[in-house]
Structures are given as C-alpha cells and as structure tokens.
Design a protein around this motif. Structure first.
Motif, PDB file in Angstrom:
ATOM      1  N   ARG A 258      22.017 -21.460  36.161  1.00 20.78           N
ATOM      2  CA  ARG A 258      21.017 -20.722  35.390  1.00 20.78           C
ATOM      3  C   ARG A 258      19.711 -21.507  35.368  1.00 20.78           C
ATOM      4  O   ARG A 258      19.695 -22.701  35.045  1.00 20.78           O
ATOM      5  CB  ARG A 258      21.501 -20.465  33.966  1.00 20.78           C
ATOM      6  CG  ARG A 258      20.529 -19.632  33.105  1.00 20.78           C
ATOM      7  CD  ARG A 258      21.100 -19.389  31.716  1.00 20.78           C
ATOM      8  NE  ARG A 258      22.232 -18.485  31.744  1.00 20.78           N
ATOM      9  CZ  ARG A 258      22.204 -17.218  31.337  1.00 20.78           C
ATOM     10  NH1 ARG A 258      21.073 -16.694  30.879  1.00 20.78           N
ATOM     11  NH2 ARG A 258      23.291 -16.480  31.379  1.00 20.78           N
TER      12      ARG A 258
ATOM     13  N   PRO B  14      16.349 -21.602  33.353  1.00 21.25           N
ATOM     14  CA  PRO B  14      15.807 -21.056  32.102  1.00 21.25           C
ATOM     15  C   PRO B  14      14.429 -20.435  32.295  1.00 21.25           C
ATOM     16  O   PRO B  14      13.598 -20.928  33.064  1.00 21.25           O
ATOM     17  CB  PRO B  14      15.727 -22.279  31.181  1.00 21.25           C
ATOM     18  CG  PRO B  14      16.647 -23.278  31.787  1.00 21.25           C
ATOM     19  CD  PRO B  14      16.594 -23.047  33.267  1.00 21.25           C
ATOM     20  N   GLY B  15      14.200 -19.323  31.604  1.00 27.01           N
ATOM     21  CA  GLY B  15      12.904 -18.667  31.620  1.00 27.01           C
ATOM     22  C   GLY B  15      12.361 -18.534  30.211  1.00 27.01           C
ATOM     23  O   GLY B  15      12.774 -19.260  29.301  1.00 27.01           O
TER      24      GLY B  15
ATOM     25  N   ALA C  81      18.156 -11.800  31.160  1.00 26.48           N
ATOM     26  CA  ALA C  81      18.348 -12.563  32.377  1.00 26.48           C
ATOM     27  C   ALA C  81      18.517 -11.625  33.562  1.00 26.48           C
ATOM     28  O   ALA C  81      18.977 -10.477  33.425  1.00 26.48           O
ATOM     29  CB  ALA C  81      19.562 -13.483  32.256  1.00 26.48           C
TER      30      ALA C  81
ATOM     31  N   ARG D  77       8.290 -21.789  36.612  1.00 21.80           N
ATOM     32  CA  ARG D  77       9.303 -21.353  35.654  1.00 21.80           C
ATOM     33  C   ARG D  77       9.299 -19.827  35.625  1.00 21.80           C
ATOM     34  O   ARG D  77       8.238 -19.212  35.497  1.00 21.80           O
ATOM     35  CB  ARG D  77       8.983 -21.901  34.262  1.00 21.80           C
ATOM     36  CG  ARG D  77       9.965 -21.483  33.151  1.00 21.80           C
ATOM     37  CD  ARG D  77       9.478 -22.009  31.806  1.00 21.80           C
ATOM     38  NE  ARG D  77      10.318 -21.565  30.695  1.00 21.80           N
ATOM     39  CZ  ARG D  77      11.340 -22.269  30.204  1.00 21.80           C
ATOM     40  NH1 ARG D  77      11.630 -23.444  30.738  1.00 21.80           N
ATOM     41  NH2 ARG D  77      12.043 -21.808  29.194  1.00 21.80           N
TER      42      ARG D  77
ATOM     43  N   ARG E  16      11.875 -14.718  32.889  1.00 22.38           N
ATOM     44  CA  ARG E  16      13.159 -14.624  32.181  1.00 22.38           C
ATOM     45  C   ARG E  16      14.201 -15.458  32.919  1.00 22.38           C
ATOM     46  O   ARG E  16      14.006 -15.836  34.074  1.00 22.38           O
ATOM     47  CB  ARG E  16      13.607 -13.172  32.052  1.00 22.38           C
ATOM     48  CG  ARG E  16      13.819 -12.418  33.360  1.00 22.38           C
ATOM     49  CD  ARG E  16      14.473 -11.077  33.080  1.00 22.38           C
ATOM     50  NE  ARG E  16      14.468 -10.174  34.216  1.00 22.38           N
ATOM     51  CZ  ARG E  16      15.179  -9.043  34.257  1.00 22.38           C
ATOM     52  NH1 ARG E  16      15.938  -8.682  33.232  1.00 22.38           N
ATOM     53  NH2 ARG E  16      15.126  -8.257  35.317  1.00 22.38           N
ATOM     54  N   ASP E  17      15.283 -15.746  32.245  1.00 24.65           N
ATOM     55  CA  ASP E  17      16.337 -16.548  32.864  1.00 24.65           C
ATOM     56  C   ASP E  17      16.768 -15.934  34.190  1.00 24.65           C
ATOM     57  O   ASP E  17      16.881 -14.710  34.326  1.00 24.65           O
ATOM     58  CB  ASP E  17      17.564 -16.625  31.956  1.00 24.65           C
ATOM     59  CG  ASP E  17      17.394 -17.587  30.799  1.00 24.65           C
ATOM     60  OD1 ASP E  17      16.266 -18.055  30.573  1.00 24.65           O
ATOM     61  OD2 ASP E  17      18.404 -17.858  30.112  1.00 24.65           O
TER      62      ASP E  17
END
Length: 422
Positions: free
Chosen positions: A56, A58-59, A64, A123, A126-127
């Motif tokens: 995963r 991260p966002g 997600a 980044r 969202r995830d």
C-alpha cells in the motif's frame, strides 16, 4: 534499455508457468523492488511457492484504488518460438517472452512507476494498493481468491480496481481505438462424466460411456448460442459507430464482427455464451470398454445470463452425463457512466490525442471476479500503445508473445497521469 523494459525482461526470465514450480522467485523480486522504493510489501503464500505480494502506498484520501496483476503465465513450448519464451530478449524494439502481454509487461509498468515516484517524491491523491498475485491462469484459488479470503484487510478502502485486458490500442481507419473494460463474461469450467457398462471391446455395445460422452460433447460443441446484446456491448457498438463513421448492423453482428477485423474482435465473442470442450479422458486399453469417461468444458456466460447458460448445457448434455464445476464465477461489471471511467479515458487521450477510448466487455476472465466479490468495481486498464502489425489478442497465450518497448513506456506515462491524480 529503459527501466520498464529491463523490469519486464527480468520478470519474464522467471519461469512462473502454471502449473509449475510456483511464483515465489518472481514475487521475491517484486518485493525487493518495492522495498527499494520505500514501499513495504506484504508477502504471503497460499501453498508452497504459491506466492503473492501486496503493498500500500499512502495517499491523501481514505478511499483506495487497487492495481492488481498476476505473476503466473501459461505454458510455452520453446521449439515453437522464434526466441526462447523465458529469455526476456529485446529484439526489433520489443521485449519477447511468455507473459510479455499477459501480464508481466503490465506489472513492469506499475513497478517502474513506483520506482520513478520514489525518486521524485510523488504521493498519490488516494491510497494505492498494489497486488502481484499467484494463480490467475488457473482458478485463482492460490492467488486472488486466497487473498480476499485470508487477507481481506489488505484491501480496506478499495472502491475501484484496474488490471489487465483493456487500455491497449487497436488500429482503426483514421484512429486508434482503446477498449476500456467495464466487465467480463462469467466462468463455468465444468467436469463432465458419463458412466456405462464396462466390458470386452469385441462385444455389441450395451451402454458405452465413451460414446455417450462423445455424443453429448458433439451436441454442445455444435450448438448455436443465440445473440444477446448486453447494455455494455451495445454501448461499445454505438461508440465504434462514432469512431468509424458508419453503422454496425446489430441484426447481423457475427458478420459485422468478421467484416470489421480487429475492431470486430472487440465484440465477436461478447455477444453470446460459449462452451468449448477442451479435455478428454477415457479408457486404458483398446479392447476394453471403460465404465466411465470424463471431459472438461470451458464455459463462459454473459452478464445476467448464467441460468440460461446452465439450463441449455443440461439440456444438451442429456440425462446420462453429469456435470460438476471446476470453477464457477459470476460475470462482474462496473459502471461506464462514472467519473472514474472518464478519468481512465482522459489519461489515455492525454498521451495519445488520436486515441478513441470505448467501453468493452472481456470475453475471458480475470482476478476482477474475486475482487468484485468483496465490492471492488474492476476495470480492464493496462495501457499499451501497439503498432498496427501486432495482434494483441493473438499474442494472449500464443506463440512469439512480445510487447513494444515504446508501448510499455507509453503505459508508464498513462499510469502516472491516472494514479497520481485519481
């Protein structure tokens, strides 16, 4: 050699034939690349060497997006290939080998993007959940099915997913068509058994299981399944009419699919159910009538037509042949009138202004079926620009499978636009 081509070559050199010795070496390679990019992988096995990797990134949003693909490939006979299918050679501007299209090329695009993001400090909004799975080329029991059953928490927050069999270019007059899959046919892999009276092969037949099974298979194989125009395929045809500037006769779809060539392939197998006998097993000696005979059939059914399919199969098989499921999975679908579908199309057009995205239904099946079972809407989106001489569908499970290096690089750019913004 570009980074994405190098990763694709590396992945192809891992022989992950299914059935075979498993996906572990390729999974360990993927986990090492992710760790090097600062992404913590979760590595798990459903059985010895049947290895999957989930990670995963991260966002900034609790929702997600799942990006999934499979590490396994179908068998390949080296003697039939121009280059060795597990060499990963780069020749004529393409990476060659089993899995180049299905689907180590796509995995390499995802991994190359993750490495690039790590260097640039990107980044996502969202995830992002990245899944590199075992066993898609069989039933998924050791891969996606196992993952959603035993590691459900890894997919928390995922609302949509992207994976194989969509987002590739198809040459059309004056345009490049990009089918974006919004569904696929359901799967009904069946084991058929006929039983009879065993005896000497020289005697008059009493109740011959082999003959009974052959008659049933002949009825099944020769059956003309009726055309069923589902809403997603109807939307595809309307979109193709706009792209081509001509009418497609929906009363003659089989003939129209043949007339339109590679564009017609996009709906040729998606307008009806199908049932293809693929395996036979019976007997052990020429002068002995066996007491049973077994066959396997690859059945596929359109969304919303499972019961019609099964009722027809039972009628054609008759009362003396029984069936059991090797795999039965529903036909998943995702909305095409959604902001996410529009984002998929926009990412393609941003990198190829001549591109014309269209909705599409896959004739086969993917791990999207397993993820649909836990509420994740799956889209076929593995962006790839192909030259007009490369037959994408023909290379799936075919000989001399290969993917253009420039096509892979195009895919990385499209995924960058999509995944950093959605």
């Amino acid at each position: 050699m570009s980074e994405v081509a190098r990763i694709c070559s590396d992945l192809i050199r891992f022989d992950t034939t299914n059935p075979g010795s498993g996906e572990r070496p390729a999974a360990e390679y993927v986990a090492e690349l992710l760790s090097g990019a600062g992404v913590e992988p979760v590595v798990f096995e459903s059985a010895s060497r049947r290895t999957s990797v989930v990670a995963r990134i991260p966002g900034d949003s609790p929702e997600a997006l799942l990006v999934h693909g499979h590490l396994d490939v179908v068998p390949a006979e080296p003697a039939d290939w121009r280059v060795h299918p597990f060499s990963g050679e780069v020749e004529d501007g393409c990476v060659w080998g089993r899995g180049a299209v299905d689907m180590k090329g796509t995995l390499s695009m995802t991994l190359a993007l993750v490495l690039d993001w790590a260097r640039r400090g990107v980044r996502p909004r969202r995830d992002l959940v990245l899944a590199f799975l075992a066993d898609e080329e069989a039933t998924g029991a050791y891969g996606a099915r196992y993952a959603v059953t035993h590691h459900r928490e890894l997919f928390d927050g995922c609302t949509e997913a992207i994976s194989e069999s969509g987002g590739y270019s198809v040459a059309a007059p004056g345009a490049r068509v990009y089918p974006v899959a919004v569904g696929e046919r359901g799967t009904a892999w069946m084991r058929l058994t006929a039983t009879g009276v065993a005896g000497h092969g020289s005697r008059p037949p009493a109740d011959n299981a082999v003959a009974e099974l052959c008659h049933a298979l002949s009825r099944l194989a020769s059956h003309r399944w009726p055309v069923r125009l589902t809403p997603a395929v109807a939307a595809l045809i309307r979109s193709l009419e706009e792209v081509l500037g001509e009418r497609i006769d929906t009363d003659r779809l089989e003939e129209e699919a043949e007339r339109l060539g590679r564009v017609g392939v996009l709906f040729a197998a998606q307008i009806r159910n199908s049932a293809n006998p693929t395996m036979l097993e019976a007997g052990y000696k020429v002068n002995v009538v066996p007491g049973s005979a077994v066959a396997h059939v690859d059945g596929r059914f359109l969304p919303g037509h499972r019961e019609e399919f099964l009722e027809t199969v039972d009628r054609l098989l008759g009362p003396k042949v029984t069936r059991e499921f090797v795999s039965l999975e529903e036909a998943p679908s995702a909305p095409l009138d959604s902001p996410f579908f529009e984002q998929l199309c926009a990412a393609l057009v941003a990198e190829d202004p001549a591109g014309r995205p269209v909705p599409y239904v896959m004739s086969g099946g993917t791990d999207a079926k397993s993820f649909s079972g836990i509420g994740i809407r799956g889209y076929g989106f593995a962006p790839l620009m192909l030259g007009p001489d490369l037959d994408y569908h023909g290379m799936f499970h075919g000989v001399d499978e290969r993917v253009p290096v420039e096509g892979l690089e195009f895919g990385v750019r499209v995924l960058d636009r999509l995944l950093a913004a959605t």
